[in-house]
Motif scaffolding. Structure first.
Motif, mmCIF file in Angstrom:
data_model
loop_
_atom_site.group_PDB
_atom_site.id
_atom_site.type_symbol
_atom_site.label_atom_id
_atom_site.label_comp_id
_atom_site.label_asym_id
_atom_site.label_seq_id
_atom_site.Cartn_x
_atom_site.Cartn_y
_atom_site.Cartn_z
ATOM 1 N N UNK A 447 26.135 45.319 -119.021
ATOM 2 C CA UNK A 447 26.016 45.827 -120.388
ATOM 3 C C UNK A 447 27.023 45.176 -121.316
ATOM 4 N N UNK A 448 28.236 44.970 -120.832
ATOM 5 C CA UNK A 448 29.235 44.292 -121.665
ATOM 6 C C UNK A 448 28.735 42.904 -122.034
ATOM 7 N N UNK A 449 28.130 42.211 -121.069
ATOM 8 C CA UNK A 449 27.643 40.850 -121.316
ATOM 9 C C UNK A 449 26.511 40.818 -122.330
ATOM 10 N N UNK A 450 25.861 41.950 -122.543
ATOM 11 C CA UNK A 450 24.795 41.999 -123.545
ATOM 12 C C UNK A 450 25.331 42.201 -124.954
ATOM 13 N N UNK A 451 26.643 42.465 -125.069
ATOM 14 C CA UNK A 451 27.233 42.734 -126.382
ATOM 15 C C UNK A 451 28.242 41.682 -126.828
ATOM 16 N N UNK A 452 28.739 40.884 -125.888
ATOM 17 C CA UNK A 452 29.710 39.834 -126.224
ATOM 18 C C UNK A 452 29.749 38.825 -125.092
ATOM 19 N N UNK A 453 30.254 37.629 -125.320
ATOM 20 C CA UNK A 453 30.381 36.658 -124.224
ATOM 21 C C UNK A 453 31.283 37.215 -123.129
ATOM 22 N N UNK A 454 30.815 37.147 -121.895
ATOM 23 C CA UNK A 454 31.580 37.654 -120.761
ATOM 24 C C UNK A 454 31.567 36.630 -119.636
ATOM 25 N N UNK A 455 32.719 36.326 -119.144
ATOM 26 C CA UNK A 455 32.888 35.430 -117.996
ATOM 27 C C UNK A 455 33.246 36.288 -116.787
ATOM 28 N N UNK A 456 32.503 36.140 -115.712
ATOM 29 C CA UNK A 456 32.746 36.897 -114.492
ATOM 30 C C UNK A 456 33.163 35.931 -113.399
ATOM 31 N N UNK A 457 34.251 36.245 -112.723
ATOM 32 C CA UNK A 457 34.784 35.347 -111.712
ATOM 33 C C UNK A 457 35.083 36.125 -110.431
ATOM 34 N N UNK A 458 35.310 35.379 -109.390
ATOM 35 C CA UNK A 458 35.672 35.938 -108.096
ATOM 36 C C UNK A 458 36.790 35.090 -107.524
ATOM 37 N N UNK A 459 37.877 35.742 -107.093
ATOM 38 C CA UNK A 459 38.990 34.998 -106.525
ATOM 39 C C UNK A 459 40.277 35.788 -106.648
ATOM 40 N N UNK A 460 41.377 35.074 -106.532
ATOM 41 C CA UNK A 460 42.694 35.691 -106.741
ATOM 42 C C UNK A 460 42.922 35.779 -108.244
ATOM 43 N N UNK A 461 43.152 36.970 -108.759
ATOM 44 C CA UNK A 461 43.117 37.196 -110.199
ATOM 45 C C UNK A 461 44.105 36.294 -110.933
ATOM 46 N N UNK A 462 45.335 36.235 -110.474
ATOM 47 C CA UNK A 462 46.348 35.432 -111.173
ATOM 48 C C UNK A 462 45.958 33.961 -111.210
ATOM 49 N N UNK A 463 45.335 33.467 -110.157
ATOM 50 C CA UNK A 463 44.906 32.068 -110.138
ATOM 51 C C UNK A 463 43.741 31.834 -111.100
ATOM 52 N N UNK A 464 42.789 32.760 -111.109
ATOM 53 C CA UNK A 464 41.607 32.597 -111.956
ATOM 54 C C UNK A 464 41.955 32.651 -113.442
ATOM 55 N N UNK A 465 43.017 33.354 -113.795
ATOM 56 C CA UNK A 465 43.367 33.546 -115.206
ATOM 57 C C UNK A 465 44.560 32.704 -115.651
ATOM 58 N N UNK A 466 45.080 31.897 -114.780
ATOM 59 C CA UNK A 466 46.266 31.109 -115.102
ATOM 60 C C UNK A 466 46.024 30.195 -116.300
ATOM 61 N N UNK A 467 46.994 30.142 -117.194
ATOM 62 C CA UNK A 467 46.957 29.212 -118.322
ATOM 63 C C UNK A 467 46.111 29.661 -119.492
ATOM 64 N N UNK A 468 45.655 30.903 -119.522
ATOM 65 C CA UNK A 468 44.816 31.384 -120.617
ATOM 66 C C UNK A 468 45.630 32.225 -121.596
ATOM 67 N N UNK A 469 45.202 32.202 -122.844
ATOM 68 C CA UNK A 469 45.793 33.058 -123.871
ATOM 69 C C UNK A 469 45.004 34.357 -123.902
ATOM 70 N N UNK A 470 45.529 35.371 -123.230
ATOM 71 C CA UNK A 470 44.761 36.581 -122.972
ATOM 72 C C UNK A 470 45.303 37.799 -123.713
#
Length: 516
Positions: A447-470
């Motif tokens: 449902x979230x993806x139907x309202x805004x761009x959503x990226x879904x990932x699988x892995x170690x969270x800190x590695x998947x999000x490293x280097x992003x302005x969050x």
């Protein structure tokens, strides 16, 4: 000679040792940390069958714009042992010890991006979501890819909003502990939406403002109990996973499984837990008391088992509930006997094979375990996170399982800002949650993806999000702080407390309540 499994309070790897049945001890020394490792007692291997509850919630889920409703407890006679056990305690392996290799799909960058889950709001079905979970996360579940099904309450903001709009707690004070018949239950079934932030405690609190005074007071007490659990968890962190004030009782003489299939009250309630993923509070206490107070099995193992299946499973509320019931956090045990079943669900006794030889006819011993040197629960500051937004300049919102609603402060700050969610692979591989919990999350993410761009990932969270302005919303769980320290979000939003933490005691609900 039989092999027995033991596990310590620090949750190190299970210790397996062989003993004769006459000589098996209640605990051994953990070789990793040196602490006592208690004997693990497995629960019955109930399968998923074509029970009345399963048929009822399958039928209710066919309507995508309303939350599912369960019409009755699953009768034990309708369940059979299937090829995919729904749970395990000592070692959560796939059936026949098979491992299901993860083959990433939908990759756009060679890493671990997944396609977004199907959106029920856009016309997809629950079965579409189940198939998505089976394909992309099935190897991380207790059932394995072929055994996944939805629970009895649909995920997603639209389902939460529908439930809130229809919330009527008239009679709650009288009926909140009713187990059977199902249509007499006073419990509201809002807890999965509250647990995952689809509804805030404040929203639900306000929604019952016009309810009858006695019902409103009792219901709001339960909301405050949820808030107390969050405050306690924010204060104690992972220490909530060990006995807070006393060790649990260790009665002797119970030789059956902690939740025996032969007891209709146990098999029916465990069946509802496994098939629906939700229980009224009364039967949660039945399971906890039977497991630890009467059978003497380690409470942390029982809590793990319940947590794996509950759609509203949170370590804060679940561990607090178990510690209160078994006396490790309250200094008083809750005894479970035939009396409660006859009072709350007499049908279960009348149709039980053991009705003339009930093993819980009498009350269990109410002896307390010895005092422990637990965490400090006396008056002290409780971590609360920022009171106002801190920082700016984020390009993407990191959303967590604690806060997935449209009212999430970080999401609401910019309604068109892209979001990212990471299924924490190492954590899920360790927990082996039931697939129905991941279906609930996937329905919500779709449902979230139907309202805004959503990226879904699988892995170690800190590695998947490293280097992003969050940007993200602070959460009162220990895992959030650990990951946030690693990824350093540039924009941090406050948690939507019902009551913002202060310097107070968390030794008991009443002591905490006096400060709030």
């Amino acid at each position: 000679m039989p092999t027995y499994s033991f596990r310590c309070a620090q949750r190190c790897d299970p210790v397996e040792q062989s003993f004769s049945m006459a000589d098996v001890p209640s605990e051994v020394t953990c070789p990793e940390c040196g602490e006592a490792a208690g004997r693990k007692i497995s629960s019955p291997a109930l399968g998923r069958g074509s029970s009345a509850a399963m048929k009822a919630h399958d039928a209710s889920r066919a309507t995508a714009d309303t939350p599912a409703v369960v019409s009755s407890l699953p009768p034990a006679a309708d369940r059979h042992r299937g090829p995919h056990p729904t749970h395990c305690i000592a070692d959560c392996r796939a059936p026949d010890d098979r491992r299901f290799p993860f083959v990433p799909t939908g990759k756009s960058d060679g890493m671990s991006e997944l396609p977004t889950p199907p959106s029920i709001a856009d016309g997809s079905t629950t079965e579409d979501v189940v198939d998505w979970v089976a394909e992309h996360l099935g190897d991380l579940t207790r059932e394995g890819p072929d055994g996944i099904s939805a629970g009895g309450i649909r995920g997603g903001q639209s389902a939460a909003d529908t439930a809130l709009a229809g919330l009527d707690i008239t009679g709650y004070a009288r009926d909140r502990s009713t187990v059977l018949p199902v249509d007499r239950r006073g419990a509201s079934r809002m807890s999965p939406y509250i647990r995952h932030g689809l509804l805030t405690l404040r929203e639900v609190w306000d929604a019952v403002s016009d309810a009858p005074p006695r019902d409103r007071s009792r219901y709001r007490d339960e909301l405050m109990w949820q808030e107390y659990a969050r405050h306690l968890y924010a204060r104690t962190g992972s220490d909530l996973g060990r006995s807070l004030r006393r060790e649990q009782p260790r009665p002797q003489g119970w030789t059956a499984q902690p939740w025996p299939e032969e007891m209709n009250c146990m098999s029916s309630v465990v069946g509802e837990l496994h098939e629906v993923g939700w229980l009224v509070n009364q039967t949660r206490m039945w399971l906890a008391s039977q497991w630890a107070v009467r059978a003497g099995a380690t409470w942390r193992d029982g809590e793990d088992e319940m947590f794996a299946h509950l759609l509203d499973g949170s370590r804060a509320a679940n561990r607090l509930g178990w510690q209160w019931t078994v006396g490790t956090g309250s200094g008083k045990v809750y005894g479970f006997s035939r009396w409660q079943v006859n009072k709350r669900a007499p049908f279960l006794c009348r149709n039980c094979a053991l009705k003339d030889a009930c093993p819980i006819e009498n009350w269990p011993d109410d002896d307390l375990g010895p005092a422990v040197d637990g965490p400090d629960l006396n008056k002290a500051p409780i971590p609360a996170g920022p009171a106002h937004m801190e920082g700016t300049g984020a390009e993407q919102v990191w959303i967590t399982a604690e806060s997935l609603g449209t009212a999430d402060p970080a999401l609401a700050a910019e309604t068109d800002r892209p979001a990212v969610f990471v299924f924490d692979e190492p954590l899920l591989r360790k927990l082996r949650l039931s697939g129905k919990r991941l279906v609930f999350l996937a329905e919500t993410l779709g449902e979230i993806a139907s309202t805004r761009p959503l990226e879904v990932r699988r892995g170690r969270v800190a590695d998947e999000l490293s280097g992003r302005a969050l940007a993200t919303t602070w959460a009162p769980v220990p895992g959030f702080s650990r990951i946030a320290d690693a990824i350093a979000p540039v924009e941090l939003h406050p948690w939507p407390w019902l009551v913002r933490p202060t310097t107070s005691s968390v030794r008991s609900f009443s002591a905490w309540r006096r400060s709030h």
